[in-house]
Design an enzyme around this catalytic site. Structure first.
Site, mmCIF file in Angstrom:
data_model
loop_
_atom_site.group_PDB
_atom_site.id
_atom_site.type_symbol
_atom_site.label_atom_id
_atom_site.label_comp_id
_atom_site.label_asym_id
_atom_site.label_seq_id
_atom_site.Cartn_x
_atom_site.Cartn_y
_atom_site.Cartn_z
ATOM 1 N N ARG A 34 0.836 -1.208 0.000
ATOM 2 C CA ARG A 34 0.000 0.000 0.000
ATOM 3 C C ARG A 34 0.870 1.259 0.000
ATOM 4 N NH1 ARG A 34 -5.331 -1.477 1.877
ATOM 5 N NH2 ARG A 34 -5.695 0.654 2.499
ATOM 6 N N CYS A 40 1.073 3.002 10.903
ATOM 7 C CA CYS A 40 1.491 4.088 11.796
ATOM 8 C C CYS A 40 1.395 5.457 11.127
ATOM 9 C CB CYS A 40 2.915 3.829 12.270
ATOM 10 S SG CYS A 40 3.652 5.221 13.121
ATOM 11 N N SER A 265 -13.423 -1.303 16.706
ATOM 12 C CA SER A 265 -12.018 -1.252 17.186
ATOM 13 C C SER A 265 -11.861 -2.283 18.295
ATOM 14 C CB SER A 265 -11.688 0.142 17.699
ATOM 15 O OG SER A 265 -12.684 0.588 18.606
ATOM 16 N N ILE A 266 -11.913 -3.551 17.895
ATOM 17 C CA ILE A 266 -11.858 -4.616 18.909
ATOM 18 C C ILE A 266 -10.536 -5.377 18.888
ATOM 19 C CG2 ILE A 266 -14.381 -4.958 18.942
ATOM 20 C CD1 ILE A 266 -13.347 -7.691 17.408
ATOM 21 N N HIS A 440 13.169 22.143 35.978
ATOM 22 C CA HIS A 440 12.042 22.774 36.666
ATOM 23 C C HIS A 440 11.652 24.043 35.923
ATOM 24 C CE1 HIS A 440 9.489 24.113 39.936
ATOM 25 N NE2 HIS A 440 10.037 25.302 39.790
HETATM 26 P P1 NAI Z 1 -7.419 -3.143 21.883
HETATM 27 O O1 NAI Z 1 -6.998 -4.542 22.072
HETATM 28 O O2 NAI Z 1 -6.636 -2.040 22.504
HETATM 29 O O3 NAI Z 1 -8.924 -2.962 22.416
HETATM 30 C C1 NAI Z 1 -9.992 -3.722 21.939
HETATM 31 C C2 NAI Z 1 -11.098 -3.706 22.957
HETATM 32 O O4 NAI Z 1 -12.269 -4.282 22.355
HETATM 33 C C3 NAI Z 1 -10.794 -4.555 24.190
HETATM 34 O O5 NAI Z 1 -10.977 -3.767 25.338
HETATM 35 C C4 NAI Z 1 -11.804 -5.720 24.104
HETATM 36 O O6 NAI Z 1 -12.226 -6.147 25.356
HETATM 37 C C5 NAI Z 1 -12.945 -5.089 23.319
HETATM 38 N N1 NAI Z 1 -13.824 -6.034 22.594
HETATM 39 C C6 NAI Z 1 -13.448 -7.147 21.908
HETATM 40 N N2 NAI Z 1 -14.537 -7.725 21.322
HETATM 41 C C7 NAI Z 1 -15.611 -6.948 21.637
HETATM 42 C C8 NAI Z 1 -17.010 -7.006 21.326
HETATM 43 N N3 NAI Z 1 -17.525 -7.961 20.545
HETATM 44 N N4 NAI Z 1 -17.835 -6.046 21.814
HETATM 45 C C9 NAI Z 1 -17.320 -5.057 22.609
HETATM 46 N N5 NAI Z 1 -16.006 -4.962 22.922
HETATM 47 C C10 NAI Z 1 -15.163 -5.879 22.433
HETATM 48 O O7 NAI Z 1 -7.546 -2.943 20.302
HETATM 49 P P2 NAI Z 1 -7.642 -1.643 19.396
HETATM 50 O O8 NAI Z 1 -8.146 -0.489 20.165
HETATM 51 O O9 NAI Z 1 -8.392 -2.071 18.195
HETATM 52 O O10 NAI Z 1 -6.139 -1.340 19.033
HETATM 53 C C11 NAI Z 1 -5.374 -2.330 18.348
HETATM 54 C C12 NAI Z 1 -3.905 -2.182 18.573
HETATM 55 O O11 NAI Z 1 -3.436 -0.988 17.981
HETATM 56 C C13 NAI Z 1 -3.543 -2.110 20.035
HETATM 57 O O12 NAI Z 1 -3.131 -3.373 20.474
HETATM 58 C C14 NAI Z 1 -2.428 -1.119 20.092
HETATM 59 O O13 NAI Z 1 -1.218 -1.797 20.277
HETATM 60 C C15 NAI Z 1 -2.392 -0.424 18.739
HETATM 61 N N6 NAI Z 1 -2.601 1.013 18.921
HETATM 62 C C16 NAI Z 1 -1.839 1.710 19.794
HETATM 63 C C17 NAI Z 1 -2.044 3.050 19.988
HETATM 64 C C18 NAI Z 1 -1.225 3.776 20.974
HETATM 65 O O14 NAI Z 1 -0.251 3.242 21.463
HETATM 66 N N7 NAI Z 1 -1.560 5.017 21.315
HETATM 67 C C19 NAI Z 1 -3.076 3.775 19.274
HETATM 68 C C20 NAI Z 1 -3.842 2.937 18.409
HETATM 69 C C21 NAI Z 1 -3.595 1.614 18.256
#
Ligand code: NAI
Length: 455
Positions: A34, A40, A265-266, A440
């Site tokens: 892509r 990122c 976003s799961i 500081h």
């Molecule tokens: P995540 O793993 O952080 O969160 C997914 C959430 O969805 C969990 O709390 C889970 O319990 C919930 N979930 C799962 N199935 C569900 C359902 N059927 N109904 C309701 N809730 C449900 O995953 P996310 O937010 O998609 O991010 C993915 C990855 O991207 C992360 O692991 C992270 O490493 C990376 N990321 C990091 C960032 C940062 O460091 N600031 C920013 C964005 C992404």
């Protein structure tokens, strides 16, 4: 002549490894399907931070009176925010392209598929062309996980349901948004749309948002966002998606949440399908490539770095994993350590964490001493955060008197959490940390203050 290294993927792991390897004298080919920069730069870290900065400016202006500033007739133009985001992304992607060119990496656009091993090395096909290499680095990243929820596929096709990829390109602001999954992506985007005036509901399966972060800090953040209007539906599962909203279930009670748009976003899944890993028998577990601490797979001269190994799924982890892989290719022993990788949730305020939280340490049966102080103990924090109620928590090993973890809820914490990571990585005794001078006034001083809570 075979290449010294073919890198599959031009995201943080792929481009960093390509650049480092080429600078060290290897003949490198980097294949990207892509856009260089991967998730990122194009559809993750950088675009969201651009949006969130606009939201922060807007929120600060709305609250300017608290600071003695009159600001009138404020508005946020979402279309212009997206246009600025596109400009930032374009600049950074162009930067990656020229850095690769300058270091002598050949970049090929297309999907690379491994097609076995021959006397000329590993074979990788891109459309009609086949390239050979002595070594491979698989850095194909991850994609949004798509669960089998009835109506989801149709929703994704119609555009009613979006993942972060499409979401960050929507030009129009939705009046109402349901976010399925209260993890990092869900919360960051929920915070943006809340800031710009959308009605946001977050549906989360667990009894808490923000994953493995410290529960005290999560509690404060959640209450803060509830005050600002986000509705959190915890212990709630999305069971069906219609064209007008989401059906959820909590304690056997069904509810329909009507909304103009749904963000999914799961979690994310490593991109290991259809790239020919089977042709050379690369071992995977739960869909992720199995790697050791040198980023080696089970196959000689085949390495994997970044989200594809499913270990940490953070861009900064990917950079370091890429460097470890390249160093080992070059015969320099280098090990990947995961115990002090910082993570940041870029809500407003930011929630930053490194190492163990109180919960993870107790679950491991570690003997710990925990201290917790208000962020207001930092003069700079108080000056700049009217009404701010963040806290800073430290987790130390009781016997060794070294830091095991640190968490802080407050802006700028993303910029100083690395200091705590350094103390953890170097196993600095608490008494030695006390001798370090912090500038500081900075919010970072809160770390030093917290360390002094250990008598
Ligand atoms: P995540 O793993 O952080 O969160 C997914 C959430 O969805 C969990 O709390 C889970 O319990 C919930 N979930 C799962 N199935 C569900 C359902 N059927 N109904 C309701 N809730 C449900 O995953 P996310 O937010 O998609 O991010 C993915 C990855 O991207 C992360 O692991 C992270 O490493 C990376 N990321 C990091 C960032 C940062 O460091 N600031 C920013 C964005 C992404």
């Amino acid at each position: 002549m075979p290449y010294d290294l073919i890198v599959l993927g031009g995201g943080p792991a792929g481009y960093k490894a390509s650049e480092r390897a080429a600078k060290a004298g290897l003949n490198v080919l980097c294949i990207e399907e892509r856009n260089l920069g991967g998730v990122c730069l194009n559809e993750g870290c950088i675009p969201t931070k651009t949006l969130l900065y606009s939201a922060k400016l807007y929120e600060n202006a709305l609250n300017a009176e608290k600071y003695g500033v009159q600001a009138k007739e404020l508005s946020l133009d979402h279309t212009k925010v997206i246009a600025r985001k596109n400009k930032v992304v374009k600049t950074l992607v162009a930067g990656v392209r020229s850095a690769l060119k300058a270091s002598g990496v050949l970049v090929v656009q297309g999907k690379g598929v491994i097609e076995g091993r021959s006397p000329d090395g590993y074979a990788v096909r891109v459309d009609e062309d086949i390239y050979f290499s002595k070594r491979l680095l698989v850095a194909t990243g991850s994609s949004a996980a798509i669960p089998p929820i009835p109506g989801l596929k149709e929703g994704l096709t119609s555009g009613f349901v979006v993942t972060s990829r499409e979401f960050l390109n929507l030009n129009e602001r939705s009046q109402s948004l349901t976010v399925i999954g209260g993890g990092v992506i869900g919360l960051e985007l929920a915070s943006y749309f809340n800031a710009i005036g959308s009605k946001v509901t977050v549906v989360e399966l667990l009894d808490h948002i923000a994953g493995e972060n410290d529960s005290d800090l999560i509690g404060i953040l959640q209450k803060d966002y509830e005050k600002r209007g986000i509705e959190f539906k915890l212990k709630t599962k999305a069971t069906m998606i219609s064209s007008e909203g989401v059906i959820t279930i909590c304690d056997e009670k069904e509810e329909f949440i009507a909304s103009e748009r749904v963000l999914l976003s799961i979690g994310r899944t490593p991109n290991t399908k259809d790239i020919g890993l089977d042709s050379i028998n690369v071992l995977t577990k739960h869909g992720a490539i199995v790697t050791d601490e040198y980023m080696k797979t089970n196959i000689p001269e085949v390495y994997a770095a970044g989200d594809v190994n499913g270990k940490s799924m953070l861009a900064h982890t990917a950079y370091r994993e890429a460097e470890v892989a390249v160093n080992n290719m070059l015969g320099k022993r280098d090990r990947m350590l995961y115990r002090a990788i910082p993570s940041v949730l870029y809500t407003n305020p930011e929630l930053s964490s490194v190492g163990e939280t109180e919960e993870t340490a107790r679950n491991k049966g570690l003997e710990i001493a925990v201290v917790s102080i208000p962020m207001r103990f930092s003069g700079r924090y108080l000056a700049e955060n009217e009404g701010g109620n963040g806290i800073c928590k430290l987790v130390a090993d009781k016997k060794k008197n070294i830091l095991l973890g640190a968490q802080a809820l407050g802006n700028y914490s993303s910029e100083f959490i690395v200091a705590a990571g350094t103390f953890i990585e170097l196993e600095l005794p608490l008494d030695d940390i006390k001798e370090i001078v912090f500038p500081h006034p900075t919010v970072s001083e809160i770390l030093r203050e917290a360390v002094f809570e250990y008598k």
